[in-house]
Design a protein around this motif. Structure first.
Motif, PDB file in Angstrom:
ATOM      1  N   LYS A  73      16.287 -15.560-108.221  1.00  0.00           N
ATOM      2  CA  LYS A  73      16.210 -15.037-106.849  1.00  0.00           C
ATOM      3  C   LYS A  73      16.285 -13.515-106.856  1.00  0.00           C
ATOM      4  N   THR A  74      15.651 -12.893-105.873  1.00  0.00           N
ATOM      5  CA  THR A  74      15.675 -11.428-105.775  1.00  0.00           C
ATOM      6  C   THR A  74      17.034 -10.949-105.274  1.00  0.00           C
ATOM      7  N   PHE A 122       8.551  -6.636-100.382  1.00  0.00           N
ATOM      8  CA  PHE A 122       9.060  -7.997-100.577  1.00  0.00           C
ATOM      9  C   PHE A 122       8.678  -8.877 -99.383  1.00  0.00           C
ATOM     10  N   MET A 147       5.832 -11.986 -99.042  1.00  0.00           N
ATOM     11  CA  MET A 147       6.200 -13.334 -98.574  1.00  0.00           C
ATOM     12  C   MET A 147       5.350 -13.738 -97.373  1.00  0.00           C
ATOM     13  N   LYS A 205      13.741 -19.449 -95.813  1.00  0.00           N
ATOM     14  CA  LYS A 205      12.822 -18.867 -96.801  1.00  0.00           C
ATOM     15  C   LYS A 205      13.554 -17.785 -97.613  1.00  0.00           C
ATOM     16  N   ASN A 248      15.968 -19.264-100.063  1.00  0.00           N
ATOM     17  CA  ASN A 248      15.320 -19.821-101.261  1.00  0.00           C
ATOM     18  C   ASN A 248      14.821 -18.751-102.224  1.00  0.00           C
ATOM     19  N   ASN A 249      14.557 -17.552-101.687  1.00  0.00           N
ATOM     20  CA  ASN A 249      13.939 -16.518-102.534  1.00  0.00           C
ATOM     21  C   ASN A 249      14.848 -15.355-102.900  1.00  0.00           C
ATOM     22  N   ALA A 250      15.938 -15.231-102.178  1.00  0.00           N
ATOM     23  CA  ALA A 250      16.763 -14.030-102.396  1.00  0.00           C
ATOM     24  C   ALA A 250      18.245 -14.375-102.365  1.00  0.00           C
TER      25      ALA A 250
END
Ligand code: SAH
Length: 347
Positions: A4-5, A18, A22, A56, A59-61
């Motif tokens: 994750k970021t 970023f 997305m 979202k 899940n990504n960061a």
């Protein structure tokens, strides 16, 4: 590593990218940037974002936040020392109150590899450098936990900031960005033991921050004994870099000089220093050395400090003696130590 970021380490421009990557509009990045600087710890707290976007992001960061392992308040002054945990690393930050506002002193690395003979921070070597998010979190969490508004930040805790150059620069960029903590560059000081190549890099950034240089000696014979970095860049090279830095930025440099009994506090050291710094746009901050259990450092007597001060003043140098804060909780300069496990080592 979860892929994750680390969202708090992104500069406003990187955050924008970023979001666009997305498939989200760029203005969302400004909303999120502002939330992060309010100290939210979960995306769910960003209530003006849709639930779908919050998911979202989840899940990504990730939002890096420290655990507060210890909080020690000085009985002498209101200095507070925090021990923060970041994923198995423990570093210290110190909150100091001055008449002009509250200053937080932050760590830039977990440990240090500079090995200055008088300092506690490198007793266990360097474990790793801190991410921008971890530096920012020290400021944010200190502000939130103490309820005190932080107006000044000094990079003078554990670690050598210029040995973590890219992350420190990104952190400075984030810390001073409008929409976040928005701390003015002139309210930030960075202290270095003298990594000359990096001083030139920093010079090209043309920042308005205050550069503090830990000099601690007027010549190579004394400095090499107490600071291994002097073997790489000697006093003349360091002072030349400082002069170039002043010319390029127009900013006054602050030299730190910890007075250690019988090592660097003799009148001839003061005279030599006065001669070398004469005419330079600088300020000398004398720090009666703080004692560190494992280091054989003895503090100079008050009389020697006064004599040293007078000689420098007579040379026309602007000089101050630093007030020692938080000495009862080992929060003074050079007393911060890297803890490999919370509760061990420091106090
Ligand atoms: N690595 C950076 C910043 C961390 S140290 C640097 O060297 O500048 C912050 C300041 O405390 C430095 O000026 C450092 O030299 C000083 N210091 C370290 N140990 C000390 C001690 N025992 N007494 C007084 N000052 C000390």
């Amino acid at each position: 590593m979860n892929g994750k970021t680390d969202i708090k380490s992104l500069t406003p421009e990187e955050l924008k990218t970023f979001f666009t990557q997305m498939g989200e509009p760029a203005f969302r990045s400004r909303q999120v940037f502002s939330w992060l600087h309010k100290g939210v710890t979960k995306f769910d707290q960003m209530t003006d974002l849709s639930i779908a976007l919050r998911e979202k992001l989840e899940n990504n960061a990730e939002i890096i936040c420290p655990t507060i392992e210890k909080r020690l308040v000085s009985d002498i002054d209101n200095t507070v020392k925090y021990l923060y945990g970041f994923n198995g690393e423990y570093v210290e930050s110190v909150l100091m109150s001055y008449h002009h506002g509250n200053t937080v002193c932050i760590s830039t690395q977990a440990g240090c590899r500079m090995n200055c003979a008088f300092c506690a921070s490198s007793l266990k070597g360097l474990s790793r450098s801190l991410a921008p998010s971890e530096m920012l979190s020290q400021v944010l969490t200190t502000q939130l936990d103490s309820g005190e508004h932080i107006s000044n930040v000094v990079l003078m805790g554990i670690g050598e900031p210029l040995d973590n150059y890219d992350n420190v620069l990104a952190f400075l960029h984030i810390l001073t960005a409008p929409g976040g903590m928005n701390i003015g560059q002139r309210h930030i000081s960075l202290s270095t033991c003298g990594l000359v190549d990096r001083i030139y890099d920093l010079m090209r950034e043309k920042l308005q921050i205050t550069l503090s240089v830990s000099l601690h000696a007027p010549n190579d014979a004394v400095r090499s004994k107490i600071m291994p970095v002097n073997q790489k860049w000697n006093v003349d090279e360091l002072l030349k870099a400082c002069r170039d830095y002043i010319d390029a930025t127009g900013r006054r440099i602050s030299f730190e000089y910890a007075l250690i009994d019988g090592i660097n506090d003799m009148p001839e050291c003061a005279r030599e220093l006065g001669t070398k710094l004469r005419g330079m746009l600088c300020h000398v901050n004398l720090i009666p050395a703080n004692e560190v259990m494992e280091r054989s450092v003895k503090k100079s007597t008050d009389a020697k400090v006064k004599h040293f001060f007078d000689i420098l003043s007579d040379c026309g140098i602007t000089v101050t003696v630093r007030r020692t804060l938080g000495s009862d909780i080992n929060a003074s300069c050079g007393q911060l130590r890297y803890n490999q496990a919370a509760g061990q080592g420091g106090n």
